[in-house]
Scaffold this active site. Structure first.
Site, short mmCIF file in Angstrom:
data_model
loop_
_atom_site.label_atom_id
_atom_site.label_comp_id
_atom_site.label_asym_id
_atom_site.label_seq_id
_atom_site.Cartn_x
_atom_site.Cartn_y
_atom_site.Cartn_z
CB ILE A 58 39.58 7.37 56.16
CG1 ILE A 58 41.09 7.43 55.82
CG2 ILE A 58 39.15 8.58 56.98
CD1 ILE A 58 42.03 7.29 56.98
CG ASN A 118 33.37 7.97 46.33
OD1 ASN A 118 33.58 6.98 45.63
ND2 ASN A 118 33.78 8.06 47.58
CB CYS A 145 34.45 4.98 49.05
SG CYS A 145 35.58 4.78 50.45
CE LYS A 148 38.70 8.76 43.25
NZ LYS A 148 39.28 9.61 44.32
N GLY A 195 49.00 4.76 46.17
CA GLY A 195 50.44 5.04 46.09
C GLY A 195 51.05 4.44 44.84
N GLY A 249 46.23 7.49 40.25
CA GLY A 249 46.79 6.23 40.75
C GLY A 249 48.29 6.27 40.88
#
Lengths: 305, 272
Positions: free
Chosen positions: A72, A128, A131, A166, A218, A244
């Site tokens: 994204i 964060n 990323c 994170k 996922g 996770g």
């Protein structure tokens, strides 16, 4: 009465351990048709930057076995629009709010922390540093223990809000990064962010994503996440938030068992927008059926011998 | 908008790679539905993790016990659905998105419906609406495009409607039925022939067709609404995976979300 509440550091008590993972829950409001936000441990917002960011060109997502890749590119409305247009709805819903944020430089992280610190209605910040989809999206901070520590030290000076850092799994030794940010004053660590991956199209012989690479999330990443949470939890004294591939109550319980104090649900929010509320209820049922009255008695109770 | 378990009630093969699936829905589903809206449907049981994501499908037609989707097999998810047993429970989410602007289409307005390939699914929902709301069929011009005649779906039904006033034109890539060439050739010709009485154009089909149609509409100063297709993870505006470029916004906000801002867009607002 079962006590589901968990303490994330000194300043942040969640009514239950179920949080939402940044980037999969919008700014919270989008999920109000599906659940009550104040029934969740906390809502973690999409990552915010000082100025709005347009994000990457499409295609931005592709499904992969038991998961998906996304690039994204940290698209977000910027901190100003968040505070004026989104935060009031979260306050009205009486949600526990964790704001995820990122910058391109330490100065930007500091400035953001200071702005967010002055607002009421924000319960904690999640930095964060990990990323994988933008060159300047904090990854350089997330892969080097010294850089990570200096960033956390700088942010720590600008806010008294509980700080969650994170962590990226795309490193050689996640334990050293976790220990470094603990020493720098982070109240918690959350892990893992997505794993860098790639998909290609055989017919066009091109990458599927415009960004070429993307972050894998996922159920496919759950075993890796569980291993990393287990390792980090044994090596730091601050609370660990497990993330996770959590798609069920049992998944969430597994992370708690290996030592996570709370968990975040990510990609599965897309598949079932009510999943976080269902997991929170499912954990309560499990504890009741197991005759465990305090969730803290279950957390980290993994038997290794 | 509902999150609901839905039973596969019927599955009918229409061509080797297209099928119609009838699914059960909650009681108030039909009342909420606006033509052009879609559902996100799981292609595996509730606890299956692979394929993980739900798929977006235009709602084709409401039925007393649910609704129908018209699906072309394009990948793994649609292939699994194609072989779904009757009675299987799927997990559904919808109706989602913004449909066609039915409330602004006056009954005295000329309406041009343009469907390319499986885009007919979305256009049927609109045609059904027009019939239900007693729009005069003489004002409706249905233009269909397909690769070849055997891929033209529901054609007998449309032909019957021509007896009640519907105008029907067909284009196929191979010329096996109707005009040999593109559906936009027909649109272009018809717009030129009726320059004094411009229709409102509503369309669903492959992106190159929609892009060409949007340009024709601008040239002819016709209002034009296009239903876009995109891969999406969530279907309700949070994953940001289905963005497309918006003409009217600045570089800080170049995108609209196909799922949440569309799937039907005013063609004039899109940078296709």
């Amino acid at each position: 009465m079962i006590d589901l509440s968990v303490l994330l550091g000194s300043g942040l008590r969640l009514k239950n351990p179920v949080m939402t993972a940044s980037g999969t829950f919008g700014y919270g409001r989008e999920y109000e048709p599906y659940l009550e936000l104040n029934k969740l441990g906390a809502v973690v917002t999409k990552g915010l930057s000082l100025l709005p960011k347009p994000g990457n060109e499409p295609p931005r997502i592709v499904e992969t076995p038991c998961g998906m890749l996304n690039a994204i590119g940290l698209e977000n409305i910027g901190v100003e629009a968040f505070l004026s247009d989104e935060l009031p709805a979260l306050k009205a819903a009486q949600a526990t709010v964790v704001v995820n944020f990122f910058g391109e430089t330490i100065d930007e992280y500091e400035e953001l922390a200071e702005i967010l610190d002055q607002e009421t209605g924000i319960d904690a910040l999640e930095i964060n540093i990990s990323c994988p989809n933008v060159k300047a999206g904090g990854l350089q901070f997330g892969t080097d223990p010294r850089m990570a520590a200096s960033l956390v030290t700088a942010v720590r000076r600008r806010t008294s809000l509980p700080l969650i850092t994170k962590l990226s799994p795309n490193v050689t030794d996640i334990i050293s990064i976790a220990m470094a940010v603990e020493a720098a004053g982070s109240d918690c660590v959350s892990l893992i962010n997505t794993l860098t991956g790639m998909a290609v199209d055989l017919q066009s012989r091109k990458p599927v994503l415009a960004n070429i690479t993307g972050g894998l999330s996922g159920p496919a990443i759950k075993p890796i996440a569980l291993r990393m949470v287990h390792q980090v939890a044994r090596n730091v004294n601050i609370p660990v938030i497990g993330i996770g591939g959590i798609s069920s109550t049992n998944d969430a319980l597994e992370f708690l068992l290996v030592g996570a104090t709370a968990i975040q649900v990510g990609t599965c929010n897309f598949v079932n927008p009510a999943i976080t509320a269902e997991i929170a209820a499912g954990i309560e049922t499990f504890l009741h059926e197991s005759s465990i009255s305090h969730i803290s008695d279950f957390i980290g109770s993994l038997q290794l011998a | 908008m509902f999150l609901f378990p839905s039973t596969v009630l019927q599955l009918t093969e229409l061509t080797p790679d297209t099928f119609r699936i009838r699914l059960s829905s909650p009681e108030n589903f039909a009342r909420q539905f606006i033509p052009g809206q879609f559902v996100m449907a799981s292609v595996a049981g509730p606890s299956h993790l692979d394929p993980l994501l739900k798929r977006p499908f235009s709602i084709c037609r409401l039925r007393p016990d649910g609704f129908e989707l018209l699906i072309k097999v394009v990948g793994r998810g649609t292939e699994i659905l194609q072989h779904m047993a009757i009675g299987t429970l799927l997990s559904l989410h919808g109706p989602l998105g913004n449909g066609y602007p039915v409330n602004v289409i006056g009954k005295d307005r000329k309406i041009m419906l343009v469907a390319g390939g499986i885009g007919i699914a979305s256009i049927i929902s609109l045609l059904d609406y027009c019939l239900e709301a007693a729009y005069p069929l003489k004002n409706i011009n249905l233009i269909l495009g397909a690769r070849t005649s055997s891929e033209l779906l529901y054609i007998d039904e449309f032909r019957q409607l021509t007896e009640k006033g519907l105008t029907l034109s067909i284009a196929t890539d191979d010329g096996s039925r109707g005009h040999r060439g593109l559906v936009t050739d027909l649109v272009s010709r018809q717009l030129q022939n009726n320059a004094e009485n411009n229709p409102i154009i509503l369309s669903c089909g492959p992106l190159p067709m929609l892009t060409a149609l949007g340009k024709l509409a601008v040239e002819a100063s016709c209002p034009c609404y296009l239903s876009l297709e995109s891969r999406m993870a969530c279907g309700f505006g949070v994953c940001l995976g289905c963005v497309t470029r918006n003409k009217t916004k600045d570089e800080k906000h170049p995108w609209v979300k196909v799922c949440h801002d569309g799937p039907v867009f005013d063609a004039a607002t899109l940078q296709l």
